[in-house]
Write an enzyme that holds these catalytic residues in place. Structure first.
Site, PDB file in Angstrom:
ATOM      1  N   THR A  15      89.884 -19.818  17.204  1.00 20.36           N
ATOM      2  CA  THR A  15      89.090 -20.979  17.011  1.00 20.36           C
ATOM      3  C   THR A  15      88.853 -21.471  15.788  1.00 20.36           C
ATOM      4  O   THR A  15      89.047 -22.131  15.575  1.00 20.36           O
ATOM      5  CB  THR A  15      87.917 -21.110  17.844  1.00 20.36           C
ATOM      6  OG1 THR A  15      88.269 -20.778  19.454  1.00 20.36           O
ATOM      7  CG2 THR A  15      87.498 -22.279  17.962  1.00 20.36           C
ATOM      8  N   LYS A 207      70.225 -16.092  15.254  1.00 27.33           N
ATOM      9  CA  LYS A 207      70.808 -16.930  14.122  1.00 27.33           C
ATOM     10  C   LYS A 207      68.986 -17.171  13.989  1.00 27.33           C
ATOM     11  O   LYS A 207      69.164 -17.720  12.938  1.00 27.33           O
ATOM     12  CB  LYS A 207      71.374 -18.555  15.793  1.00 27.33           C
ATOM     13  CG  LYS A 207      73.147 -18.664  16.024  1.00 27.33           C
ATOM     14  CD  LYS A 207      72.977 -19.422  16.190  1.00 27.33           C
ATOM     15  CE  LYS A 207      74.369 -19.550  16.761  1.00 27.33           C
ATOM     16  NZ  LYS A 207      74.538 -20.993  18.171  1.00 27.33           N
TER      17      LYS A 207
HETATM   18  P1  NAP Z   1      88.207 -16.219  19.087  1.00 25.28           P
HETATM   19  O1  NAP Z   1      89.042 -17.172  18.778  1.00 25.28           O
HETATM   20  O2  NAP Z   1      87.683 -14.884  19.723  1.00 25.28           O
HETATM   21  O3  NAP Z   1      89.206 -15.389  17.575  1.00 25.28           O
HETATM   22  C1  NAP Z   1      89.322 -14.056  17.371  1.00 25.28           C
HETATM   23  C2  NAP Z   1      90.218 -14.084  15.671  1.00 25.28           C
HETATM   24  O4  NAP Z   1      90.240 -12.297  15.206  1.00 25.28           O
HETATM   25  C3  NAP Z   1      91.592 -14.262  17.023  1.00 25.28           C
HETATM   26  O5  NAP Z   1      92.363 -14.296  16.000  1.00 25.28           O
HETATM   27  C4  NAP Z   1      92.075 -13.001  17.056  1.00 25.28           C
HETATM   28  O6  NAP Z   1      93.938 -12.179  16.821  1.00 25.28           O
HETATM   29  C5  NAP Z   1      91.594 -11.619  15.823  1.00 25.28           C
HETATM   30  N1  NAP Z   1      91.275 -10.314  15.924  1.00 25.28           N
HETATM   31  C6  NAP Z   1      89.764 -10.253  16.515  1.00 25.28           C
HETATM   32  N2  NAP Z   1      90.392  -8.699  16.530  1.00 25.28           N
HETATM   33  C7  NAP Z   1      91.171  -7.964  15.689  1.00 25.28           C
HETATM   34  C8  NAP Z   1      91.390  -7.013  15.197  1.00 25.28           C
HETATM   35  N3  NAP Z   1      90.799  -6.249  15.764  1.00 25.28           N
HETATM   36  N4  NAP Z   1      92.291  -7.182  14.505  1.00 25.28           N
HETATM   37  C9  NAP Z   1      93.375  -7.832  14.058  1.00 25.28           C
HETATM   38  N5  NAP Z   1      92.244  -9.576  14.436  1.00 25.28           N
HETATM   39  C10 NAP Z   1      91.883  -9.140  15.592  1.00 25.28           C
HETATM   40  O7  NAP Z   1      86.725 -16.110  18.144  1.00 25.28           O
HETATM   41  P2  NAP Z   1      86.222 -17.592  17.306  1.00 25.28           P
HETATM   42  O8  NAP Z   1      85.613 -18.316  17.794  1.00 25.28           O
HETATM   43  O9  NAP Z   1      86.860 -18.154  16.614  1.00 25.28           O
HETATM   44  O10 NAP Z   1      85.251 -16.673  16.355  1.00 25.28           O
HETATM   45  C11 NAP Z   1      85.076 -15.755  14.991  1.00 25.28           C
HETATM   46  C12 NAP Z   1      83.444 -16.172  14.430  1.00 25.28           C
HETATM   47  O11 NAP Z   1      82.972 -17.456  14.098  1.00 25.28           O
HETATM   48  C13 NAP Z   1      82.996 -14.725  15.233  1.00 25.28           C
HETATM   49  O12 NAP Z   1      82.015 -14.836  14.164  1.00 25.28           O
HETATM   50  C14 NAP Z   1      81.932 -16.496  16.086  1.00 25.28           C
HETATM   51  O13 NAP Z   1      80.614 -15.347  16.744  1.00 25.28           O
HETATM   52  C15 NAP Z   1      81.835 -17.704  14.727  1.00 25.28           C
HETATM   53  N6  NAP Z   1      81.272 -18.591  15.100  1.00 25.28           N
HETATM   54  C16 NAP Z   1      82.428 -19.257  16.267  1.00 25.28           C
HETATM   55  C17 NAP Z   1      81.772 -20.415  17.066  1.00 25.28           C
HETATM   56  C18 NAP Z   1      82.944 -21.256  17.497  1.00 25.28           C
HETATM   57  O14 NAP Z   1      82.274 -22.335  18.327  1.00 25.28           O
HETATM   58  N7  NAP Z   1      83.594 -20.237  18.536  1.00 25.28           N
HETATM   59  C19 NAP Z   1      81.093 -21.051  16.097  1.00 25.28           C
HETATM   60  C20 NAP Z   1      80.521 -20.799  14.733  1.00 25.28           C
HETATM   61  C21 NAP Z   1      80.466 -19.302  14.601  1.00 25.28           C
HETATM   62  P3  NAP Z   1      94.787 -12.927  17.476  1.00 25.28           P
HETATM   63  O15 NAP Z   1      94.514 -14.233  17.801  1.00 25.28           O
HETATM   64  O16 NAP Z   1      95.849 -12.255  17.635  1.00 25.28           O
HETATM   65  O17 NAP Z   1      94.487 -12.447  19.208  1.00 25.28           O
HETATM   66  N1  HSE Z   2      77.333 -19.831  22.097  1.00 20.92           N
HETATM   67  C1  HSE Z   2      77.464 -20.558  21.496  1.00 20.92           C
HETATM   68  C2  HSE Z   2      76.453 -21.781  22.094  1.00 20.92           C
HETATM   69  C3  HSE Z   2      78.402 -20.951  20.314  1.00 20.92           C
HETATM   70  O1  HSE Z   2      76.786 -22.002  23.067  1.00 20.92           O
HETATM   71  O2  HSE Z   2      76.234 -22.409  20.892  1.00 20.92           O
HETATM   72  C4  HSE Z   2      78.480 -20.272  18.923  1.00 20.92           C
HETATM   73  O3  HSE Z   2      77.162 -20.089  18.259  1.00 20.92           O
END
Ligand code: NAP
Ligand code: HSE
Length: 429
Positions: A15, A207
């Site tokens: 994402t 957080k």
């Molecule tokens: P996500 O959608 O699950 O994406 C994770 C990515 O990392 C995927 O592309 C995955 O590859 C890759 N990956 C995971 N493990 C791996 C490994 N061992 N080796 C190689 N590639 C690997 O996660 P996300 O939602 O983007 O979140 C990423 C970070 O941002 C997290 O720390 C989360 O807490 C933080 N965050 C997220 C949000 C949000 O709204 N989503 C908001 C604030 C902070 P594949 O695509 O090939 O599976």
């Molecule tokens: N799960 C979190 C929330 C988003 O609902 O705010 C990522 O920090």
């Protein structure tokens, strides 16, 4: 200023990773002008290079080998967007060890291993930025570290979990119960398949540990944050609170006074006229009080592809600017003090208490007697009668948590008390 290009290696294209790739590509010209140097994504680490990512990806950009990024001297900044601790921490430490600056949005890793990462960044004199780790696109880390740096911060109160804020908003506005609100949040993709980190308060605790450490310049270990989630909040509590002119929000509260620092996450009754009371749906907001600036509030989208990418990309630009100007690693760890973190029993607040009792003479007097004996002073009492039992809804004046808990133990043992149905802390304006 050096005119060389800054190379970026993304770890993850989920994402947030996809959003960062998009923003660095779509806004390339303006980003270059503002950062003073061109920034190019050179490699992206993923698990599966064949996965459809709904985005045009140049041949050879994706890799499954971390060494393609860590061993590439043309990659100056590593952006960790894998999530979790393993292998994110190992890869991040190795990147810093290879004198690359590190940007991450990983709240788990920063809350649990921030000290180790800062030490590694300091050794290599590189930047470690993590704006996206708290409240997605809302600027809060840099404002605390820079714009508000001249203040003594006394209070940080935030709605820092979007999933639970959405659920509480739906319960409040549509009368949904907890289960219905959670199902809706899951159907809309807000809550995780396993939503326990959201509803049990752990996501907000991570957080809060990060922002409180910065606000008070002291390390806040995650296990020192008191955490209570929203799983016990019922439609009845929300309705009673509304009648009393309150809304219920899951708040992260960090305060400093002469006795120390308190850090807690719990559902809270908030007066309807508090600025945070009107923060609804998946929105987040953080209310900060500084001795010079007074109250300031930061509001916006606390998660999501492009809003989180906005924060991460700005960190990349900052790191790139510092590298281009040969001054990375200027703003290191800000935890330069060791402050006492108060035991929860010594925190003082007002409480909302809902008690199911037998409806007969002397019941209220016996409950009031126990409260009085424990220095718990009552501000209001409302009785709702239903058949042979009655529901008492009490609001206390500000009391110490330990006194309240001792009183509640005695009240639960009274034969006329069927159940202490809920106890929720109350925050003032
Ligand atoms: P996500 O959608 O699950 O994406 C994770 C990515 O990392 C995927 O592309 C995955 O590859 C890759 N990956 C995971 N493990 C791996 C490994 N061992 N080796 C190689 N590639 C690997 O996660 P996300 O939602 O983007 O979140 C990423 C970070 O941002 C997290 O720390 C989360 O807490 C933080 N965050 C997220 C949000 C949000 O709204 N989503 C908001 C604030 C902070 P594949 O695509 O090939 O599976
Ligand atoms: N799960 C979190 C929330 C988003 O609902 O705010 C990522 O920090």
């Amino acid at each position: 200023m050096s005119q060389r290009e800054i190379g970026v290696g993304l770890l993850g294209m989920g994402t947030v990773g996809r959003g960062v790739y998009r923003i660095l590509k779509d806004n390339k010209m303006i980003i270059e002008k503002r950062a003073g140097v061109p920034i190019t994504v050179k490699k992206v680490l993923v698990r599966d290079t064949a996965k459809n990512r709904d985005i045009e990806i140049p041949e050879g950009l994706l890799t499954t080998d971390i060494n393609d990024i860590l061993d590439d001297p043309g990659i100056d900044i590593v952006v960790e967007l894998l999530g979790g601790i393993r292998p994110a921490l190992e890869y991040s430490l190795r990147a810093l060890g290879k004198n690359k600056s590190l940007v991450t949005a990983n709240k788990d890793m920063i809350a649990l291993h921030g000290q180790e990462l800062f030490a590694a960044a300091e050794i290599g004199r590189r930047d470690l930025f993590f704006e996206g780790s708290v409240a997605g696109g809302i600027p809060i880390i840099r404002p605390l570290k820079e714009c508000l740096a001249a203040n003594r911060i006394t209070r940080v109160i935030g709605i820092i979990n979007g999933t639970t804020n959405y659920m509480l908003t739906r319960m409040s506005k549509e009368g949904l119960d907890f289960r219905q609100a959670l199902e809706e949040a899951q159907a809309l993709g807000y809550a995780e398949a396993d939503p326990s980190a959201d509803v049990e308060g752990f996501d907000a605790a991570r957080k809060l540990a990060i922002i409180a450490s910065i606000a008070f310049n002291t390390r806040i270990p995650l296990d020192k944050v008191y955490v209570e989630g929203v799983t016990r909040i019922t439609a009845e509590d929300i309705a009673y609170a509304a009648n009393l002119n309150y809304v219920i929000k899951l708040l992260g509260i960090a305060r400093e006074n002469a006795d120390g620092v308190e850090v807690r996450v719990h559902p809270t009754l908030l007066p309807k006229n508090h600025p945070l009371a009107s923060v609804n749906d998946v929105f987040n907001a953080i209310f900060v009080t500084g001795d010079a600036v007074g109250d300031v509030m930061f509001y916006g989208r606390g998660a999501g592809e492009m809003s989180t990418a906005s924060a991460v990309a700005a960190d990349v630009m900052n790191a790139a600017r510092n590298l281009a100007n040969n001054c990375p690693g200027m703003t290191g760890c800000t935890c330069f003090e060791e402050k006492q973190i108060k035991a929860m029993g010594l925190t003082a607040t007002k409480y909302y208490i809902r008690i199911d009792v037998a409806d007969k003479p002397g019941v209220l007097a016996s409950i009031a007697y126990i409260f009085g004996n424990n220095d718990v002073s009552l501000a209001s009492v409302i009785q709702h009668t239903a058949g042979k039992s009655a529901e008492l809804v009490l609001i206390t004046h500000e009391v110490f948590e330990q006194n309240l808990q001792t009183a509640l133990k005695g009240i639960k043992d009274l034969p006329v008390v069927n159940e202490v149905s809920n106890v929720i802390r109350v925050e003032g304006v």
